[in-house]
Design a protein around this motif. Sequence first.
Motif, PDB file in Angstrom:
ATOM      1  N   GLU A   1     -40.293 -38.089   9.611  1.00 16.23           N
ATOM      2  CA  GLU A   1     -41.085 -37.412  10.646  1.00 16.23           C
ATOM      3  C   GLU A   1     -40.584 -37.711  12.048  1.00 16.23           C
ATOM      4  N   TYR A   2     -39.789 -38.775  12.187  1.00 13.61           N
ATOM      5  CA  TYR A   2     -39.117 -39.100  13.445  1.00 13.61           C
ATOM      6  C   TYR A   2     -37.643 -39.335  13.148  1.00 13.61           C
ATOM      7  N   ILE A   3     -36.792 -39.113  14.149  1.00 13.05           N
ATOM      8  CA  ILE A   3     -35.370 -39.370  13.961  1.00 13.05           C
ATOM      9  C   ILE A   3     -34.889 -40.382  14.991  1.00 13.05           C
ATOM     10  N   ARG A   4     -33.879 -41.150  14.609  1.00 17.62           N
ATOM     11  CA  ARG A   4     -33.268 -42.095  15.533  1.00 17.62           C
ATOM     12  C   ARG A   4     -32.206 -41.427  16.380  1.00 17.62           C
ATOM     13  N   ALA A   5     -31.470 -40.473  15.796  1.00 15.52           N
ATOM     14  CA  ALA A   5     -30.338 -39.847  16.479  1.00 15.52           C
ATOM     15  C   ALA A   5     -30.118 -38.459  15.903  1.00 15.52           C
TER      16      ALA A   5
ATOM     17  N   VAL B 297     -31.806 -46.334  25.886  1.00 15.87           N
ATOM     18  CA  VAL B 297     -32.595 -45.148  25.571  1.00 15.87           C
ATOM     19  C   VAL B 297     -32.756 -44.937  24.072  1.00 15.87           C
ATOM     20  N   ASN B 298     -31.911 -45.553  23.252  1.00 15.12           N
ATOM     21  CA  ASN B 298     -32.009 -45.377  21.799  1.00 15.12           C
ATOM     22  C   ASN B 298     -33.061 -46.269  21.161  1.00 15.12           C
ATOM     23  N   TYR B 299     -33.559 -47.260  21.887  1.00 15.41           N
ATOM     24  CA  TYR B 299     -34.385 -48.281  21.252  1.00 15.41           C
ATOM     25  C   TYR B 299     -35.886 -48.095  21.471  1.00 15.41           C
ATOM     26  N   ALA B 300     -36.309 -47.785  22.686  1.00 20.15           N
ATOM     27  CA  ALA B 300     -37.746 -47.633  22.944  1.00 20.15           C
ATOM     28  C   ALA B 300     -38.405 -46.578  22.054  1.00 20.15           C
ATOM     29  N   PRO B 301     -37.766 -45.419  21.781  1.00 19.64           N
ATOM     30  CA  PRO B 301     -38.422 -44.423  20.932  1.00 19.64           C
ATOM     31  C   PRO B 301     -38.620 -44.882  19.485  1.00 19.64           C
ATOM     32  N   GLY B 302     -37.949 -45.965  19.080  1.00 25.27           N
ATOM     33  CA  GLY B 302     -38.117 -46.454  17.718  1.00 25.27           C
ATOM     34  C   GLY B 302     -39.269 -47.420  17.547  1.00 25.27           C
ATOM     35  N   VAL B 303     -39.884 -47.853  18.659  1.00 31.22           N
ATOM     36  CA  VAL B 303     -40.937 -48.854  18.574  1.00 31.22           C
ATOM     37  C   VAL B 303     -42.182 -48.299  17.893  1.00 31.22           C
ATOM     38  N   MET B 304     -42.599 -47.113  18.283  1.00 29.89           N
ATOM     39  CA  MET B 304     -43.807 -46.535  17.684  1.00 29.89           C
ATOM     40  C   MET B 304     -43.625 -46.220  16.195  1.00 29.89           C
ATOM     41  N   PRO B 305     -42.505 -45.604  15.765  1.00 34.45           N
ATOM     42  CA  PRO B 305     -42.297 -45.421  14.323  1.00 34.45           C
ATOM     43  C   PRO B 305     -42.257 -46.740  13.550  1.00 34.45           C
TER      44      PRO B 305
END
Length: 374
Positions: free
Chosen positions: A184-188, A200-208
Amino acid sequence: MSPSKLEITRTISPKPLTPSASLVFGKTFTDHMLTIPWEMNSGWGSPRITPYGPLSLEPSATVLHYAQTLFEGMKAYRHDDGKVSLFRPDMNMKRMNTSARRIALPTFDGGALLELIKQLIRLDNHWIPKEPGHSLYIRPTLIGTQRAIGVNPPNEALLFVICSPVGPYYPDGFKPVALYGTSEYIRAAPGGTGAYKLGVNYAPGVMPQKIAAERGYVQNLWLHGPEHYLTEVGTMNLFVVFRLPDGTLELVTPPLDGMILPGVTRDSVLSLARDHSAGKYQLPGLSGQLRVTERPVTMREVQDASQSGTLVELFGAGTAAVISPVDRVGYQGQDIIIPTEADGMGPLSRPLWTELVGRQTGKIPSDWSVLVSE
């Protein structure tokens, strides 16, 4: 960037050393840090080693608005004879420059920065723990510091390096982790920034990751596309081991297609496995035939292999853990069980981990180990 221009200001208030048993990853820092300013017109300024402390940034600094930041993660190891070494630091310097080019930050002489990092480590040498499994984590970082709001290549930047003593990733022995197959979410995505070590690649992974934890899993297994291709494990590269019909073990990792970070540990695992497969170097503890493949892997293939008994193991690889075994993957409401042995590892991850740690700590001679101090 010139090491000959290095200015050193020693702290007048050394901090007490934290007992090794009390170390928590990323919470304790050494007495000094390295800073090197950059300006568009004059280039890199004089490097300075100063007491560890706050940075001075204006509220308009571009790093605070547009994530103009990248970093590296590397470790210094104390050998049994007291020598200190880094593990393949040239690869970190190369990747850091690659990341800088991707977001229009200034590049630098990797050899010069490495020499300055060595100077910092020598100064704070006493912070490197002596206990087995411990090391000094080193975090070089480059940020845009232009004092203006606007999305442009910055005309000012700052490169800094801080160091943190750390304990073993698994203090009580290997504990395989459970992954949540995240679609439901992607890393890249293709053409994006997944192949670069950018903030910028790391903060969006915190919530998942928080969602995965709430569902009883330790980390995300990042899946991509309708086929659910496996990409990475949390912030680590991914390896899967299959048993082929003739008994050969196939070590598989996703290819560097622009979405996968070219990890130093990933490259080391592949190099060791390929040398073993070609008969150039025998990995102690690994017998039988081995095939090494960089190719796409889907969750369907992993599911089918689990059901047929040809799935041998699955593990992550990175600087922090070196090797991180996996014992189950939550996927579409069910758990896929990944084989692990009594010690939590598998028939391929175990000899790979042993070899890598041996080379990092000087127990196994290797030109991957770069001496910092005698």
